[in-house]
Design a protein around this motif. Sequence first.
Motif, PDB file in Angstrom:
ATOM      1  N   THR A  33      42.028  42.825  35.199  1.00 14.59           N
ATOM      2  CA  THR A  33      41.999  43.965  36.105  1.00 14.59           C
ATOM      3  C   THR A  33      40.619  44.128  36.728  1.00 14.59           C
ATOM      4  O   THR A  33      40.511  44.432  37.911  1.00 14.59           O
ATOM      5  N   SER A  34      39.556  43.922  35.961  1.00 13.25           N
ATOM      6  CA  SER A  34      38.210  44.040  36.524  1.00 13.25           C
ATOM      7  C   SER A  34      37.947  42.915  37.525  1.00 13.25           C
ATOM      8  O   SER A  34      37.301  43.133  38.545  1.00 13.25           O
ATOM      9  N   GLU A  35      38.441  41.720  37.227  1.00 13.03           N
ATOM     10  CA  GLU A  35      38.285  40.610  38.165  1.00 13.03           C
ATOM     11  C   GLU A  35      39.070  40.879  39.442  1.00 13.03           C
ATOM     12  O   GLU A  35      38.593  40.609  40.536  1.00 13.03           O
ATOM     13  N   ARG A  36      40.258  41.427  39.285  1.00 12.84           N
ATOM     14  CA  ARG A  36      41.092  41.734  40.445  1.00 12.84           C
ATOM     15  C   ARG A  36      40.430  42.822  41.289  1.00 12.84           C
ATOM     16  O   ARG A  36      40.402  42.736  42.521  1.00 12.84           O
ATOM     17  N   GLU A  37      39.892  43.841  40.637  1.00 13.90           N
ATOM     18  CA  GLU A  37      39.199  44.900  41.362  1.00 13.90           C
ATOM     19  C   GLU A  37      38.014  44.343  42.140  1.00 13.90           C
ATOM     20  O   GLU A  37      37.765  44.754  43.271  1.00 13.90           O
ATOM     21  N   ALA A  38      37.311  43.402  41.548  1.00 11.89           N
ATOM     22  CA  ALA A  38      36.167  42.784  42.235  1.00 11.89           C
ATOM     23  C   ALA A  38      36.643  42.000  43.453  1.00 11.89           C
ATOM     24  O   ALA A  38      36.021  42.057  44.514  1.00 11.89           O
ATOM     25  N   ARG A  39      37.750  41.270  43.301  1.00  7.47           N
ATOM     26  CA  ARG A  39      38.290  40.508  44.441  1.00  7.47           C
ATOM     27  C   ARG A  39      38.778  41.439  45.551  1.00  7.47           C
ATOM     28  O   ARG A  39      38.546  41.180  46.736  1.00  7.47           O
ATOM     29  N   VAL A  40      39.444  42.527  45.156  1.00  4.97           N
ATOM     30  CA  VAL A  40      39.941  43.479  46.151  1.00  4.97           C
ATOM     31  C   VAL A  40      38.774  44.150  46.864  1.00  4.97           C
ATOM     32  O   VAL A  40      38.807  44.338  48.081  1.00  4.97           O
ATOM     33  N   MET A  41      37.730  44.493  46.123  1.00  5.53           N
ATOM     34  CA  MET A  41      36.547  45.111  46.721  1.00  5.53           C
ATOM     35  C   MET A  41      35.900  44.156  47.723  1.00  5.53           C
ATOM     36  O   MET A  41      35.516  44.570  48.824  1.00  5.53           O
ATOM     37  N   ARG A  42      35.797  42.903  47.359  1.00  4.62           N
ATOM     38  CA  ARG A  42      35.210  41.904  48.270  1.00  4.62           C
ATOM     39  C   ARG A  42      36.059  41.756  49.520  1.00  4.62           C
ATOM     40  O   ARG A  42      35.541  41.675  50.630  1.00  4.62           O
ATOM     41  N   TYR A  43      37.393  41.772  49.383  1.00  2.00           N
ATOM     42  CA  TYR A  43      38.293  41.682  50.525  1.00  2.00           C
ATOM     43  C   TYR A  43      38.100  42.879  51.452  1.00  2.00           C
ATOM     44  O   TYR A  43      38.029  42.728  52.674  1.00  2.00           O
ATOM     45  N   ARG A  44      38.000  44.067  50.878  1.00  2.00           N
ATOM     46  CA  ARG A  44      37.849  45.270  51.705  1.00  2.00           C
ATOM     47  C   ARG A  44      36.518  45.277  52.442  1.00  2.00           C
ATOM     48  O   ARG A  44      36.447  45.715  53.594  1.00  2.00           O
ATOM     49  N   GLU A  45      35.460  44.800  51.792  1.00  2.00           N
ATOM     50  CA  GLU A  45      34.157  44.732  52.454  1.00  2.00           C
ATOM     51  C   GLU A  45      34.195  43.743  53.620  1.00  2.00           C
ATOM     52  O   GLU A  45      33.659  44.007  54.683  1.00  2.00           O
ATOM     53  N   LYS A  46      34.834  42.601  53.403  1.00  2.00           N
ATOM     54  CA  LYS A  46      34.940  41.616  54.477  1.00  2.00           C
ATOM     55  C   LYS A  46      35.795  42.154  55.619  1.00  2.00           C
ATOM     56  O   LYS A  46      35.532  41.892  56.786  1.00  2.00           O
TER      57      LYS A  46
END
Length: 98
Positions: A33-46
């Motif tokens: 879940t923490s890895e997924r949150e990090a990936r989702v956060m990176r997607y939203r920033e991009k």
Amino acid sequence: MACSGASFAGNSPTSSFAVAEKATSSGKCEGSTSEREARVMRYREKRKRRRFEKQIRYASRKAYADTRPRIRGRFAKTPEDKQPPLPPPQNVTGWFLS
């Protein structure tokens, strides 16, 4: 991803047992879940930084395109009568002209 690189068909029983402990009943790995949150956060920033405007990458290509003649917005060849004439052959004497 914590469990993506491991396989259950390994030769040693300890390696497959360690991987099986991490897997949940849904087939996903715990702690992802923490890895997924990090990936989702990176997607939203991009996604915030996306630019849909026309972007010129090579200034030299644009400069050349601006000087080329166009007909109805498309590049066109210059007409034959507008091209500068070829220089007349020089009066050269030699064995190849005789």
